[in-house]
Design an enzyme around this catalytic site. Structure first.
Site, mmCIF file in Angstrom:
data_model
loop_
_atom_site.group_PDB
_atom_site.id
_atom_site.type_symbol
_atom_site.label_atom_id
_atom_site.label_comp_id
_atom_site.label_asym_id
_atom_site.label_seq_id
_atom_site.Cartn_x
_atom_site.Cartn_y
_atom_site.Cartn_z
ATOM 1 N N ASN A 1 -146.095 -13.487 -49.343
ATOM 2 C CA ASN A 1 -146.937 -13.369 -48.156
ATOM 3 C C ASN A 1 -148.139 -14.286 -48.377
ATOM 4 O O ASN A 1 -148.314 -14.824 -49.461
ATOM 5 C CB ASN A 1 -147.380 -11.914 -47.913
ATOM 6 C CG ASN A 1 -148.129 -11.342 -49.086
ATOM 7 O OD1 ASN A 1 -149.174 -11.860 -49.477
ATOM 8 N ND2 ASN A 1 -147.567 -10.312 -49.687
ATOM 9 N N GLY B 1 -140.009 -6.250 -52.126
ATOM 10 C CA GLY B 1 -138.828 -7.110 -52.010
ATOM 11 C C GLY B 1 -138.724 -8.166 -53.106
ATOM 12 O O GLY B 1 -138.964 -7.899 -54.282
ATOM 13 N N ASP C 1 -140.687 -10.656 -53.615
ATOM 14 C CA ASP C 1 -142.029 -10.890 -54.174
ATOM 15 C C ASP C 1 -142.304 -9.905 -55.305
ATOM 16 O O ASP C 1 -142.710 -10.276 -56.417
ATOM 17 C CB ASP C 1 -143.047 -10.689 -53.046
ATOM 18 C CG ASP C 1 -144.371 -11.392 -53.277
ATOM 19 O OD1 ASP C 1 -145.242 -11.274 -52.391
ATOM 20 O OD2 ASP C 1 -144.544 -12.045 -54.311
ATOM 21 N N SER D 1 -137.572 -14.157 -44.981
ATOM 22 C CA SER D 1 -137.849 -13.488 -43.689
ATOM 23 C C SER D 1 -136.784 -12.492 -43.244
ATOM 24 O O SER D 1 -136.985 -11.825 -42.226
ATOM 25 C CB SER D 1 -138.083 -14.497 -42.547
ATOM 26 O OG SER D 1 -139.325 -15.157 -42.721
ATOM 27 N N GLY E 1 -135.902 -9.766 -44.639
ATOM 28 C CA GLY E 1 -136.166 -8.393 -45.086
ATOM 29 C C GLY E 1 -137.318 -7.798 -44.308
ATOM 30 O O GLY E 1 -137.227 -7.595 -43.090
#
Ligand code: APR
Length: 173
Positions: A24, A32, A34, A122, A124
């Site tokens: 983000n 997720g 990240d 994108s 998820g």
């Protein structure tokens, strides 16, 4: 000739030069992909991201942009962070999503990575349909490779779940 493939698996386990993080704009971690990447890479990744925020990206990374860091304890050498468009915030422009893939490949080429693994950016938390992400991603990567100097040996889409993997496999030439 660059190999482009889709596999089911965990992006943190990929034995490639660079893995792409579905980050983000804060670059300070999340859930997720990240969360998995930061957990596997260890604290030094977060510290490097904090330095990015204090330096080159004080206001955070814009949607569609990409930036490389080290990879801490991950098998990869680099993590390339990109920020996908968030459908829940009305960010539905496919060009923004395509830019996540092409800018990440630009950055991969700049650092000298020969193999890159992408998640379904994108698809998820950010609410995009996996089939649409697959279409945009495979097309963007194909266009980028078509105009590149051919230093990249492998682009691997690493997907969670049979349905997402099938969506990407269906788009591959
Ligand atoms: N390996 C591969 N794919 C994964 C992994 C993993 N370890 N973990 C999740 N995925 C898949 C998800 O199932 C989804 O198909 O990656 C895709 C992208 O999902 P997200 O990680 O939610 O990414 P995105 O939709 O781009 O949302 C980004 O979520 O985690 C936060 O900090 C992140 O705010 C940012 C937002």
């Amino acid at each position: 000739m660059t190999v482009v493939e889709a596999v089911q698996g965990d992006i943190t386990a990929q034995q490639v030069d660079a893995i792409v993080n579905a980050a983000n704009s804060s670059l300070l971690g999340g859930g997720g992909v990240d969360g998995a990447i930061h957990a596997a890479a260890g604290r030094e990744l977060l510290e490097e991201c904090r330095r990015l925020r204090a330096g080159a990206w004080p206001d955070g990374l814009p949607v569609g942009e990409a930036v490389a860091t080290g990879a801490g304890r991950l098998p990869a050498r680099w993590v390339i962070h990109t920020v996908g468009p968030n459908r829940h915030r009305g960010q539905t422009d496919q060009a923004l999503l395509a830019s996540c893939f092409t800018r990440s490949l630009d950055v991969a080429a700049q650092v000298g990575a020969r193999s890159v693994a992408f998640p379904a950016v994108s698809a998820g938390v950010y609410g995009w349909d996996a089939a649409e992400v697959a279409r945009v991603a495979v097309s963007a990567v194909g266009d980028w490779l078509g105009s590149s100097s051919g230093t990249l040996e492998l682009v691997r889409f690493v997907l969670f779940g049979e349905d997402v993997c099938s969506a990407f496999a269906a788009e591959l030439p």
